[in-house]
Structure formats: structure tokens, C-alpha cells
Design a protein around this motif. Sequence first.
Motif, short mmCIF file in Angstrom:
data_model
loop_
_atom_site.label_atom_id
_atom_site.label_comp_id
_atom_site.label_asym_id
_atom_site.label_seq_id
_atom_site.Cartn_x
_atom_site.Cartn_y
_atom_site.Cartn_z
N SER A 58 0.79 -1.32 -0.06
CA SER A 58 0.18 -0.10 -0.12
C SER A 58 0.76 1.21 0.02
O SER A 58 2.09 1.24 0.09
CB SER A 58 -0.87 -0.12 1.34
OG SER A 58 0.00 0.16 2.54
N ASP A 59 0.33 2.37 -0.23
CA ASP A 59 0.90 3.74 -0.02
C ASP A 59 1.60 3.75 1.21
O ASP A 59 2.69 4.74 1.21
CB ASP A 59 -0.07 4.80 -0.42
CG ASP A 59 -0.60 4.82 -1.82
OD1 ASP A 59 0.02 4.25 -2.75
OD2 ASP A 59 -1.78 5.36 -1.97
N LYS A 60 1.19 3.35 2.39
CA LYS A 60 1.67 3.61 3.71
C LYS A 60 2.76 2.60 4.15
O LYS A 60 3.48 2.77 4.82
CB LYS A 60 0.61 3.26 4.74
CG LYS A 60 -0.53 4.51 4.73
CD LYS A 60 -0.33 5.53 5.50
CE LYS A 60 -1.44 6.28 5.49
NZ LYS A 60 -1.28 7.59 6.07
N GLY A 61 3.14 1.71 2.99
CA GLY A 61 3.90 0.56 3.39
C GLY A 61 5.37 1.09 3.43
O GLY A 61 6.23 0.27 4.02
N ARG A 62 5.70 2.22 3.06
CA ARG A 62 7.18 2.63 2.99
C ARG A 62 7.50 3.16 4.46
O ARG A 62 8.65 3.41 4.71
CB ARG A 62 7.42 3.72 1.76
CG ARG A 62 7.19 3.07 0.52
CD ARG A 62 7.38 4.11 -0.53
NE ARG A 62 7.21 3.40 -1.87
CZ ARG A 62 7.88 3.00 -2.71
NH1 ARG A 62 9.16 2.59 -2.34
NH2 ARG A 62 7.15 2.53 -3.83
N ASP A 63 6.62 3.41 5.14
CA ASP A 63 6.74 3.99 6.33
C ASP A 63 6.94 3.05 7.53
O ASP A 63 6.27 2.06 7.77
CB ASP A 63 5.40 5.03 6.82
CG ASP A 63 5.64 5.74 7.88
OD1 ASP A 63 6.36 5.37 9.02
OD2 ASP A 63 4.76 6.69 8.19
#
Length: 233
Positions: A58-63
Motif C-alpha cells: 500500500s501507499d503507507k507501506g514505506r513508512d
Amino acid sequence: MNLKNFTAIIVTALGLTACQQGNATADRLDGDNPISAGKQAAPSEASDLQTLAAVFASDKGRDWTAYRSLPRINWADATHTQRQAGRYSQRATILLRGFSVREIPNGRPGSDYKVVERNEGESTLSIDGSESEVESISISKPFYSDDYLNILKTQFGASAAASLVADQCAPGEYEEGAGRGAFFAISLGHGNKLYIEASQQDSGKYTAGFTVFKLTRARPSQAIAELNCKQHR
């Protein structure tokens, strides 16, 4: 939307999706050899790896903070830690579905060596990347297992589709007794997909070897070439 609500939505959505019986044909993500993960009764709740993979893709997965509130993952590290210059990881244990209790070597040499009874699916999880971004995820399961596809199908159920990208990959030079590896593309729906490298690693005479699944967002073309894999495209 805060992170806690975001994670709750992902877990709920995955659970609802996994309840449905899969009849769809696998998406052709890479090449002409799609393999469906459907047409089997799926568990009523998303597996630990499925939930983890959904966040990663997901878009949040880099955090780094996106993974802290995931259920049933036991963190050994409170936060990501620098292991070598510029490289960080955060470690935990995760349970892979479909395995039973076995006697597993503890990996310790000499008089500290013994076998312990535990679920073979109890695996080491490592989230890896730079100080600012999560780049890959590795799951290391005790014992060599050759049937990578069925292991992945058990984790992802009918709500995802796996496509074989490459196989017959040479094991590492010093991986005694290890079998050949393979690469898969996994479609998670809603346009999210990731790649999984499946390999076997020898960690010395005090273990039974390990089966390792490495998740990346980009196609690992360089690794496929370096391992002299047979590509299916």
C-alpha cells in the motif's frame, strides 16, 4: 486518517475478502504461466502474512511506523535499528499457516544444542530498508520446503493470485543441501501487487536449514539474472 484506523481498515477488508470462495482465473502479471490461488475454501480471517503484505504493497507501506500495530506479530525490536552502514531492519516473529508442531533444532553449538517442539510455521520476520523507508521484507521458516506455491496459496487464499515469474534458480554457492529457488508475482487486488523470491538457505550443522520468502515491490530482475533462473515471459 490516522495509522491505527488505516491498519484496522486493511485487516477488516482482508478478512471479508478471504471469506469469499475464489473462482477467478489468476491475473497475468508476468508471462504466460498464471497460477490461480482460488477454488479452495479460504479461512475466515486473513493470515498474518497476508495482512503484512497488504500494508507493504500500500501507499503507507514505506513508512516504518505502518507495521507497529499489526495484530499477532511479536516485535523483538521496538523500532528499526541500524545493522550496518545505512541499512536498517526491524525484527519480529510471524506465524505462517499450514504447518504443524515439529522438533526443530535451536541452532546453538556444542552443549547448548537441543531440539525444541514448536510450530514449523513460526518464522523470523525482518523488515528492511534505509533509515527513512521500508524497502523489502523477509520471512525465514525452519526446514527446507520445495513447494513454494502451495505455501503462498495457503497464506493468501482466494483473495490473491500468484503468477510464476522465474524458477530453477541456482542456490547459493555455500548453500549445502538447499534446493532451487523461484520468483512469483502476487496480485492483492485494487491494483496492488508485489514480488516474492522463494529460496533455501543453509545456516550450518546446528540447524535444519531455512526456507526464505523475500517480498519486494519492484520486479527483482537483477536477482533473477544473477541466479540463472528460467524466466517465464
